[in-house]
Design a protein around this motif. Structure first.
Motif, PDB file in Angstrom:
ATOM      1  N   LEU A  34      -0.331  -1.336  -4.202  1.00  0.00           N
ATOM      2  CA  LEU A  34      -1.526  -2.172  -4.091  1.00  0.00           C
ATOM      3  C   LEU A  34      -2.205  -1.877  -2.766  1.00  0.00           C
ATOM      4  CD1 LEU A  34      -3.408  -4.587  -4.838  1.00  0.00           C
ATOM      5  CD2 LEU A  34      -1.786  -6.048  -3.597  1.00  0.00           C
ATOM      6  N   ASP A  35      -3.436  -1.397  -2.849  1.00  0.00           N
ATOM      7  CA  ASP A  35      -4.245  -1.169  -1.664  1.00  0.00           C
ATOM      8  C   ASP A  35      -5.410  -2.148  -1.710  1.00  0.00           C
ATOM      9  OD1 ASP A  35      -5.845  -0.341   0.393  1.00  0.00           O
ATOM     10  OD2 ASP A  35      -5.902   1.768  -0.184  1.00  0.00           O
ATOM     11  N   LEU A  36      -5.347  -3.170  -0.897  1.00  0.00           N
ATOM     12  CA  LEU A  36      -6.366  -4.214  -0.928  1.00  0.00           C
ATOM     13  C   LEU A  36      -7.715  -3.747  -0.403  1.00  0.00           C
ATOM     14  CD1 LEU A  36      -4.117  -7.155   0.263  1.00  0.00           C
ATOM     15  CD2 LEU A  36      -5.246  -7.022  -1.967  1.00  0.00           C
ATOM     16  N   THR A  37      -7.762  -2.553   0.187  1.00  0.00           N
ATOM     17  CA  THR A  37      -9.041  -2.020   0.650  1.00  0.00           C
ATOM     18  C   THR A  37      -9.792  -1.293  -0.456  1.00  0.00           C
ATOM     19  OG1 THR A  37      -8.237   0.162   1.376  1.00  0.00           O
ATOM     20  CG2 THR A  37      -7.999  -1.669   2.924  1.00  0.00           C
ATOM     21  N   SER A  38      -9.240  -1.298  -1.665  1.00  0.00           N
ATOM     22  CA  SER A  38      -9.865  -0.628  -2.804  1.00  0.00           C
ATOM     23  C   SER A  38      -9.819  -1.533  -4.024  1.00  0.00           C
ATOM     24  CB  SER A  38      -9.134   0.690  -3.112  1.00  0.00           C
ATOM     25  OG  SER A  38      -9.481   1.172  -4.390  1.00  0.00           O
ATOM     26  N   LEU A  39     -10.983  -1.916  -4.539  1.00  0.00           N
ATOM     27  CA  LEU A  39     -11.007  -2.749  -5.740  1.00  0.00           C
ATOM     28  C   LEU A  39     -10.451  -2.002  -6.939  1.00  0.00           C
ATOM     29  CD1 LEU A  39     -14.442  -4.583  -5.371  1.00  0.00           C
ATOM     30  CD2 LEU A  39     -12.145  -5.550  -5.056  1.00  0.00           C
ATOM     31  N   ASP A  40     -10.595  -0.671  -6.970  1.00  0.00           N
ATOM     32  CA  ASP A  40      -9.976   0.101  -8.049  1.00  0.00           C
ATOM     33  C   ASP A  40      -8.467  -0.050  -8.016  1.00  0.00           C
ATOM     34  OD1 ASP A  40     -12.362   1.020  -9.101  1.00  0.00           O
ATOM     35  OD2 ASP A  40     -12.278   2.969  -8.088  1.00  0.00           O
ATOM     36  N   SER A  41      -7.892   0.006  -6.803  1.00  0.00           N
ATOM     37  CA  SER A  41      -6.444  -0.167  -6.667  1.00  0.00           C
ATOM     38  C   SER A  41      -6.025  -1.578  -7.052  1.00  0.00           C
ATOM     39  CB  SER A  41      -6.011   0.129  -5.227  1.00  0.00           C
ATOM     40  OG  SER A  41      -4.630  -0.142  -5.047  1.00  0.00           O
ATOM     41  N   VAL A  42      -6.821  -2.564  -6.675  1.00  0.00           N
ATOM     42  CA  VAL A  42      -6.506  -3.946  -7.036  1.00  0.00           C
ATOM     43  C   VAL A  42      -6.480  -4.103  -8.555  1.00  0.00           C
ATOM     44  CG1 VAL A  42      -7.317  -6.335  -6.936  1.00  0.00           C
ATOM     45  CG2 VAL A  42      -7.396  -4.906  -4.876  1.00  0.00           C
ATOM     46  N   ARG A  43      -7.459  -3.528  -9.216  1.00  0.00           N
ATOM     47  CA  ARG A  43      -7.513  -3.625 -10.683  1.00  0.00           C
ATOM     48  C   ARG A  43      -6.347  -2.879 -11.325  1.00  0.00           C
ATOM     49  NH1 ARG A  43     -12.208  -5.746 -12.640  1.00  0.00           N
ATOM     50  NH2 ARG A  43     -13.943  -5.955 -11.163  1.00  0.00           N
ATOM     51  N   THR A  44      -6.000  -1.709 -10.790  1.00  0.00           N
ATOM     52  CA  THR A  44      -4.880  -0.940 -11.330  1.00  0.00           C
ATOM     53  C   THR A  44      -3.572  -1.700 -11.146  1.00  0.00           C
ATOM     54  OG1 THR A  44      -5.997   1.172 -10.910  1.00  0.00           O
ATOM     55  CG2 THR A  44      -3.597   1.221 -11.133  1.00  0.00           C
ATOM     56  N   ALA A  45      -3.386  -2.279  -9.970  1.00  0.00           N
ATOM     57  CA  ALA A  45      -2.169  -3.045  -9.708  1.00  0.00           C
ATOM     58  C   ALA A  45      -2.074  -4.263 -10.617  1.00  0.00           C
ATOM     59  CB  ALA A  45      -2.130  -3.479  -8.248  1.00  0.00           C
ATOM     60  N   ALA A  46      -3.193  -4.949 -10.790  1.00  0.00           N
ATOM     61  CA  ALA A  46      -3.189  -6.131 -11.661  1.00  0.00           C
ATOM     62  C   ALA A  46      -2.850  -5.742 -13.091  1.00  0.00           C
ATOM     63  CB  ALA A  46      -4.549  -6.822 -11.598  1.00  0.00           C
ATOM     64  N   ARG A  71       0.826  -1.215   0.000  1.00  0.00           N
ATOM     65  CA  ARG A  71       0.000   0.000   0.000  1.00  0.00           C
ATOM     66  C   ARG A  71       0.860   1.265   0.000  1.00  0.00           C
ATOM     67  NH1 ARG A  71      -4.166   0.557   4.863  1.00  0.00           N
ATOM     68  NH2 ARG A  71      -2.173   0.625   5.984  1.00  0.00           N
ATOM     69  N   ASP A  72       1.943   1.259   0.775  1.00  0.00           N
ATOM     70  CA  ASP A  72       2.821   2.425   0.894  1.00  0.00           C
ATOM     71  C   ASP A  72       4.089   2.160   0.084  1.00  0.00           C
ATOM     72  OD1 ASP A  72       4.735   4.335   1.764  1.00  0.00           O
ATOM     73  OD2 ASP A  72       3.688   4.589   3.669  1.00  0.00           O
ATOM     74  N   VAL A  73       4.207   2.807  -1.075  1.00  0.00           N
ATOM     75  CA  VAL A  73       5.336   2.502  -1.956  1.00  0.00           C
ATOM     76  C   VAL A  73       6.658   3.015  -1.385  1.00  0.00           C
ATOM     77  CG1 VAL A  73       3.949   2.368  -4.061  1.00  0.00           C
ATOM     78  CG2 VAL A  73       4.869   4.570  -3.348  1.00  0.00           C
ATOM     79  N   GLU A  74       6.619   4.057  -0.567  1.00  0.00           N
ATOM     80  CA  GLU A  74       7.860   4.529   0.054  1.00  0.00           C
ATOM     81  C   GLU A  74       8.396   3.491   1.026  1.00  0.00           C
ATOM     82  OE1 GLU A  74       7.486   8.377   1.757  1.00  0.00           O
ATOM     83  OE2 GLU A  74       6.984   9.363  -0.143  1.00  0.00           O
ATOM     84  N   LYS A  75       7.511   2.922   1.839  1.00  0.00           N
ATOM     85  CA  LYS A  75       7.934   1.847   2.737  1.00  0.00           C
ATOM     86  C   LYS A  75       8.377   0.629   1.927  1.00  0.00           C
ATOM     87  CE  LYS A  75       5.120   3.075   6.766  1.00  0.00           C
ATOM     88  NZ  LYS A  75       4.024   2.634   7.682  1.00  0.00           N
ATOM     89  N   GLY A  76       7.692   0.400   0.825  1.00  0.00           N
ATOM     90  CA  GLY A  76       8.076  -0.707  -0.044  1.00  0.00           C
ATOM     91  C   GLY A  76       9.471  -0.523  -0.604  1.00  0.00           C
ATOM     92  N   ALA A  77       9.790   0.705  -0.993  1.00  0.00           N
ATOM     93  CA  ALA A  77      11.112   0.991  -1.545  1.00  0.00           C
ATOM     94  C   ALA A  77      12.195   0.789  -0.489  1.00  0.00           C
ATOM     95  CB  ALA A  77      11.160   2.421  -2.080  1.00  0.00           C
ATOM     96  N   ARG A  78      11.902   1.189   0.747  1.00  0.00           N
ATOM     97  CA  ARG A  78      12.874   0.977   1.823  1.00  0.00           C
ATOM     98  C   ARG A  78      13.058  -0.513   2.094  1.00  0.00           C
ATOM     99  NH1 ARG A  78      10.291   5.643   4.010  1.00  0.00           N
ATOM    100  NH2 ARG A  78       9.011   4.423   5.442  1.00  0.00           N
ATOM    101  N   ALA A  79      11.957  -1.250   2.027  1.00  0.00           N
ATOM    102  CA  ALA A  79      12.062  -2.698   2.219  1.00  0.00           C
ATOM    103  C   ALA A  79      12.883  -3.327   1.110  1.00  0.00           C
ATOM    104  CB  ALA A  79      10.663  -3.321   2.258  1.00  0.00           C
ATOM    105  N   ALA A  80      12.643  -2.912  -0.123  1.00  0.00           N
ATOM    106  CA  ALA A  80      13.376  -3.458  -1.263  1.00  0.00           C
ATOM    107  C   ALA A  80      14.867  -3.182  -1.139  1.00  0.00           C
ATOM    108  CB  ALA A  80      12.836  -2.880  -2.565  1.00  0.00           C
ATOM    109  N   ALA A  81      15.197  -2.019  -0.589  1.00  0.00           N
ATOM    110  CA  ALA A  81      16.600  -1.653  -0.429  1.00  0.00           C
ATOM    111  C   ALA A  81      17.320  -2.573   0.547  1.00  0.00           C
ATOM    112  CB  ALA A  81      16.720  -0.208   0.037  1.00  0.00           C
ATOM    113  N   GLY A  82      16.547  -3.242   1.419  1.00  0.00           N
ATOM    114  CA  GLY A  82      17.151  -4.147   2.379  1.00  0.00           C
ATOM    115  C   GLY A  82      17.255  -5.570   1.877  1.00  0.00           C
ATOM    116  N   MET A  83      16.889  -5.800   0.610  1.00  0.00           N
ATOM    117  CA  MET A  83      16.930  -7.135   0.033  1.00  0.00           C
ATOM    118  C   MET A  83      17.982  -7.204  -1.062  1.00  0.00           C
ATOM    119  SD  MET A  83      12.836  -7.916  -0.320  1.00  0.00           S
ATOM    120  CE  MET A  83      11.703  -7.515   1.013  1.00  0.00           C
ATOM    121  N   THR A  84      18.462  -8.388  -1.322  1.00  0.00           N
ATOM    122  CA  THR A  84      19.375  -8.599  -2.440  1.00  0.00           C
ATOM    123  C   THR A  84      18.619  -9.255  -3.582  1.00  0.00           C
ATOM    124  OG1 THR A  84      20.020 -10.756  -1.574  1.00  0.00           O
ATOM    125  CG2 THR A  84      21.340  -8.868  -0.897  1.00  0.00           C
TER     126      THR A  84
END
Length: 305
Positions: free
Chosen positions: A68-80, A47-60
């Motif tokens: 992706l915001d699972l509380t919104s079907l519009d967001s689910v469709r956009t993400a898909a 849902r939070d892409v900034e937090k996602g980016a920080r998480a990705a930075a901690g992975m190899t």
């Protein structure tokens, strides 16, 4: 089955594409991190892409972020749609994200928050991505449930959105029971197709942010014992990882910690509650979920019974 299955047991995942929801923290983070370390191209669907980016930075490895915001079907469709534009195949879809014991509130589409996020959002996402998985031998949909599916749990078809009354624990139990019923019905529909499998997992008691909404009446007596009985998110992610990658795992199976009461320990096959295996209720829930989300699964998965 080995009692000491660990991330070292994961075979190489090179060439595989894995989408993990809620992967910026906790169980999802550990799941995504382990898959990336074994060579998979991993998408953190968060849902939070900034937090996602920080998480990705901690992975190899090859790790990207998808809003992706699972509380919104519009967001689910956009993400898909974005995932479909970027990838021509998906090998692993890990339906991990979730909320627990939230105060009474609704998603953007008016669904009770726990049922809408934990079940309906993932139901819709899976349906919108499944045709990228069906041609891929060995592809898997793994949905994370909980031992909470046994606690005050039932599918309340007369009040799915808890509009007449509300129980945080009961609503969570319904959503986690729905996760299992979705998995079992999806596997039944996929079985004749022969390429994609649906499995479920639960983490036992893991020290994550998920429990932040635990009611005070439960939090106080559990406070002193929680550090003793819980396990780390890395351990809690192992059942999901085993369901996703163990060559011996089969569609329709459910993995959890192997210790006493499935609270902690290395992952093994477990069983869910008797009611979770009720085929008539599974099929009724499936029909209700299609109606509520407006998502109909591709014909390859909807094999005639």
């Amino acid at each position: 089955m080995s009692a000491t299955w660990t991330t070292a047991s994961i075979a190489g995942q090179h060439g595989r594409v894995a989408v993990v929801t809620g992967a910026n923290t906790g169980l999802g983070y550990e799941t995504a991190k382990a898959l990336a370390e074994r060579g998979a191209s991993v998408v953190l669907a968060v849902r939070d892409v900034e937090k996602g980016a920080r998480a990705a930075a901690g992975m190899t490895g090859d790790v990207t972020v998808q809003a992706l915001d699972l509380t919104s079907l519009d967001s689910v469709r956009t993400a898909a749609a974005a995932l479909r534009a970027r990838h021509d195949r998906i090998d692993l879809l890990i339906n991990n994200a979730g909320v627990m014991y939230t105060p009474k509130q609704t998603t953007r589409d008016g669904f009770e928050m726990q049922f809408g996020t934990n079940h309906l959002g993932h139901f819709a996402l899976t349906g919108l991505l499944l045709d990228l998985m069906l041609p891929v031998p060995g592809s898997r949909v793994v949905t994370v449930s909980s031992t909470g599916h046994r606690i005050q749990a039932a599918i309340h078809f007369d009040d799915l959105q808890w509009e007449r009354s509300y129980s945080r624990v009961g609503a969570y139990g319904q959503s986690k029971l729905a996760n299992l019923m979705f998995t079992y019905e999806l596997q039944r529909r996929l079985a004749a197709y022969g390429t994609t499998a649906a499995l479920a997992a639960h983490p036992g008691l893991s020290g994550t942010e998920l429990a932040r909404n635990t009611p005070a009446a439960l939090r106080i007596p559990l406070g002193w014992i929680t550090p003793v009985v819980t396990q780390t998110p890395a351990m809690g992610a192992l059942p999901t990882l085993r369901a996703a990658t163990d060559p011996a795992a089969l569609g329709g199976q459910y993995y959890g910690p192997g210790g006493r009461y499935e609270v902690k320990g290395h992952p093994r096959l477990v069983t869910s509650s008797a009611q979770s295996y009720d085929i008539a209720v599974q099929q009724r829930l499936w029909a209700a979920s299609e109606e509520l989300t407006g998502v109909t699964f591709p014909s390859g998965a909807a094999i005639a019974r």
